[in-house]
Design a protein around this motif. Structure first.
Motif, PDB file in Angstrom:
ATOM      1  N   ALA A 386      49.141  39.196  49.079  1.00 24.38           N
ATOM      2  CA  ALA A 386      47.910  38.464  49.387  1.00 24.38           C
ATOM      3  C   ALA A 386      46.709  39.187  48.780  1.00 24.38           C
ATOM      4  O   ALA A 386      45.817  38.572  48.190  1.00 24.38           O
ATOM      5  N   HIS A 387      46.695  40.514  48.917  1.00 25.76           N
ATOM      6  CA  HIS A 387      45.610  41.336  48.392  1.00 25.76           C
ATOM      7  C   HIS A 387      45.436  41.121  46.878  1.00 25.76           C
ATOM      8  O   HIS A 387      44.351  40.825  46.399  1.00 25.76           O
ATOM      9  N   GLU A 388      46.537  41.242  46.155  1.00 27.53           N
ATOM     10  CA  GLU A 388      46.456  41.114  44.695  1.00 27.53           C
ATOM     11  C   GLU A 388      46.106  39.681  44.290  1.00 27.53           C
ATOM     12  O   GLU A 388      45.394  39.470  43.304  1.00 27.53           O
ATOM     13  N   GLY A 390      44.134  37.854  45.927  1.00 33.28           N
ATOM     14  CA  GLY A 390      42.686  37.817  46.143  1.00 33.28           C
ATOM     15  C   GLY A 390      41.940  38.300  44.908  1.00 33.28           C
ATOM     16  O   GLY A 390      40.976  37.676  44.450  1.00 33.28           O
ATOM     17  N   HIS A 391      42.421  39.405  44.321  1.00 32.22           N
ATOM     18  CA  HIS A 391      41.815  39.902  43.075  1.00 32.22           C
ATOM     19  C   HIS A 391      41.895  38.843  41.979  1.00 32.22           C
ATOM     20  O   HIS A 391      40.929  38.606  41.250  1.00 32.22           O
ATOM     21  N   ALA A 392      43.076  38.232  41.871  1.00 27.94           N
ATOM     22  CA  ALA A 392      43.270  37.236  40.809  1.00 27.94           C
ATOM     23  C   ALA A 392      42.332  36.042  41.017  1.00 27.94           C
ATOM     24  O   ALA A 392      41.774  35.505  40.065  1.00 27.94           O
ATOM     25  N   ALA A 416      37.221  40.098  47.476  1.00 32.97           N
ATOM     26  CA  ALA A 416      38.162  38.972  47.523  1.00 32.97           C
ATOM     27  C   ALA A 416      39.554  39.418  47.953  1.00 32.97           C
ATOM     28  O   ALA A 416      40.264  38.681  48.649  1.00 32.97           O
ATOM     29  N   SER A 417      39.943  40.626  47.550  1.00 32.34           N
ATOM     30  CA  SER A 417      41.281  41.106  47.887  1.00 32.34           C
ATOM     31  C   SER A 417      41.384  41.413  49.384  1.00 32.34           C
ATOM     32  O   SER A 417      42.355  41.018  50.039  1.00 32.34           O
ATOM     33  N   THR A 418      40.377  42.103  49.928  1.00 32.09           N
ATOM     34  CA  THR A 418      40.409  42.416  51.359  1.00 32.09           C
ATOM     35  C   THR A 418      40.341  41.131  52.180  1.00 32.09           C
ATOM     36  O   THR A 418      41.030  40.986  53.183  1.00 32.09           O
TER      37      THR A 418
HETATM   38 ZN   LIG Z   1      42.540  46.092  45.480  1.00 30.24          ZN
END
Ligand SMILES: [Zn+2]
Length: 596
Positions: A386-388, A390-392, A416-418
């Motif tokens: 989910a975190h990654e 968010g980055h994408a 966005a990742s958090t």
């Molecule tokens: Zn991160």
């Protein structure tokens, strides 16, 4: 998603053939040639001399194109080296890309010097030009930074001297870390653990005596190398301070604050709120101590698991869970994640030969991202996914912006990742199959809050005090241990029974020369994201559009402007930070209730 998802990524869509791809070789050749011609054009523009306005529109266009292509090349090699650590050809490519990237970096410095040549009176007109206005923020920032530095020839000399006189200390430190091994007895024989292996075991082993033994060996190992580490730290700090002094900068926080586009007032407001909420964290630490059956927690108990999570979550189920829960906040984010799973943007297979850890990297020319991780079915794996993602998604919503305003700083990089991770972790806590699972997930989440409120705070206190003391002279190992211990006791409010005095030696973040103060942006990012999440929860799905608008502005605003425009809050005041801390307190209250 009916049929089973692939767990390997598709890189052929960018350059077919992996590290032997002829297309990629041609791509690099063309890129190198064009960096060369960009350098020539910069040279010519510089010669045109003072008074004249350089052909900025042309140069800015080329610069952005080159930055995009450089990012495409960088993303491709980082995927190649991560998916197979034995791919020697990929390592060669990585070296070549790094070389090209530093050439482009040097060209950028020359470009900044050009901006500085433009007289003040004409500057406003120049950046108001419709072709440049969309990147005015970035151009203003570059020009301002160039103006606050020494004249270009002196900065060039400092950069050249830094290779052996500054960055070299950081490399020396890595050499020291690389040779440290930590002996550990297991199954009747002694094995030598690397620093990374020892650390994970020391922090996460469920058996306290294992953690305790390893911690004692850990401290001993760093004590043995402490003199070398102290020399590296003293000298890299000395270099930094000397450079700051000649630029006329008196605060060591100037550079990190500028680079994170934030003010001192914001930093102070954030730490104030962190301090005001520490009683709750202390209550949690005391309760955890009781659960573990000790008087007070030791440093090595902080990440210790309190329950057992035995359930394995199949990859397809994880994907479905993520997409479903993203949808509650934003259909767009959910559709995006579904696409990433379907179109093989993710390398998640659990197989040997992959690099550890996870990351997300963006192919800016192709406007796609790739996520790297090793999924083994744990709840931690689901939240990493989910975190990654968010980055994408952050990159996805910025794709159509000019490259110069896509560069967001470290403190908003994790927004966005958090956020994405929080949506999924909270949903997992709600959906827990048993009270034990629920407690374990919740405790894992609170551990992270402790890290940001206490451990990172200790690092910040230590580093600030260290640099102040270093202005007066060198510090001994005993001085550094003393400063570290004092900072930890203060940041943890004396809640621990055993501290980690050689932490300054063991934490590589203090030795990163490219990014001073590699600490407070973490806490900022975490709390900022929590604050955004608090608003999203309160507002429901209608927040989704505002969220995208906020993410799109992360590369072209100060954080204060960003928060005022999209969240209607003042970061220099406590309210917003408290709304974020309230979520942390909410978790702790629930934990205390469940463990009554
Ligand atoms: Zn991160």
């Amino acid at each position: 998603m009916e049929k089973s998802l692939s767990q390997t990524w598709d890189l052929d869509v960018f350059f077919p053939g992996g590290s032997r791809s002829p297309e990629f070789a041609r791509f690099l050749e063309a890129l190198e040639a064009e960096i060369g011609s960009f350098e020539e054009r910069l040279g010519a523009a510089g010669q045109a001399g003072a008074g004249g306005v350089p052909p900025l529109k042309d140069l800015v266009g080329t610069l952005q194109d080159l930055q995009n292509r450089m990012s495409e090349a960088g993303a491709f090699v980082s995927c190649l080296t991560a998916q197979d650590v034995k791919d020697e050809q990929a390592k060669l490519l990585e070296g070549r890309v790094r070389q090209l990237s530093s050439r482009l970096q040097a060209a950028l410095t020359r470009f900044e010097a050009l901006l500085r040549q433009v007289p003040e009176e004409t500057w406003h007109q120049v950046v108001a030009d419709p072709a440049l206005a969309p990147v005015a923020f970035a151009l203003n920032e570059m020009r301002q930074r160039a103006a606050e530095k020494l004249p270009p020839e002196q900065e060039a000399l400092a950069t050249a001297l830094a290779v052996d006189g500054y960055h070299a200390w950081s490399q020396l430190y890595h050499t020291v870390v690389g040779r440290i091994t930590i002996p550990f007895e297991t199954d009747g024989k002694t094995v030598q653990l690397s620093v990374g292996q020892a650390f994970n075991r020391m922090m996460e082993d469920p058996d306290r005596s294992v953690r305790q033994t390893l911690f004692a060996r850990w401290e001993e190992a760093w004590a043995r190398e402490a003199e070398l580490c102290a020399a590296a730290l003293n000298h890299l700090a000395g270099f930094r301070l000397a450079l700051y002094r000649s630029r006329g900068w008196d605060s060591v926080l100037k550079e990190p604050l500028d680079r994170n586009r934030m003010s001192q007032a914001t930093l102070e407001a954030m730490w104030d709120v962190v301090n005001r909420n520490k009683d709750h964290l202390v209550a949690y630490l005391q309760r955890k101590a009781r659960i573990l059956g000790v008087e007070r927690l030791a440093w090595y108990d902080l990440s210790a698991p309190i329950g057992k999570l035995t359930r394995r979550i199949p990859y397809d189920e994880a994907a479905e869970f993520i997409v479903e829960n993203f949808r509650r906040f934003s259909p767009d984010m959910a559709d995006f994640a579904a696409r990433a799973f379907r179109e093989r943007w993710i390398e998640a297979e659990d197989r040997p030969g992959k690099r550890p850890g996870g990351f997300c990297t963006s192919f800016r020319v192709s406007r796609q991202s790739r996520i790297f991780m090793t999924y083994s079915g744990t709840p931690g794996g689901v939240s990493t996914l989910a975190h990654e993602l968010g980055h994408a998604y952050h990159q996805h919503v910025m794709n159509d912006l000019p490259p110069l305003v896509q560069n967001y700083a470290m403190n908003v990089a994790e927004t966005a990742s958090t956020f994405a991770e929080m949506v999924v972790v909270d949903a997992a806590i709600q959906a827990a199959a048993s009270p034990e699972e629920r407690l374990a997930l919740l405790e894992d989440k609170i551990q992270r809050s402790v890290a940001f409120f206490m451990d990172i705070h200790a690092r910040f206190l230590f580093e600030t005090r260290f640099y102040e003391a270093r202005k007066k002279g060198l510090l001994t190992v005993a001085d550094l241990n003393g400063l570290m211990l004092e900072a930890q006791k203060e940041a943890f409010r004396d809640a621990l029974g055993e501290y980690h005095p050689h932490f300054w030696a063991s934490k590589l973040h203090f030795y990163i020369t490219y990014w001073p103060f590699y600490n407070f942006p973490y806490t900022f990012g975490y709390l900022f994201s929590y604050g955004v999440y608090a608003q999203a929860r309160a507002e429901g799905p209608s927040f989704a559009d505002r969220y995208v608008a906020l993410l799109r502005d992360t590369g072209r605003m100060t954080v204060e402007d960003l928060a005022r425009k999209h969240l209607g809050v003042d970061l220099t005041q406590p309210d917003f930070w408290q709304s974020a801390a309230d979520l942390v307190v909410e978790d702790i209250r629930e934990f205390l209730r469940l463990t009554e």
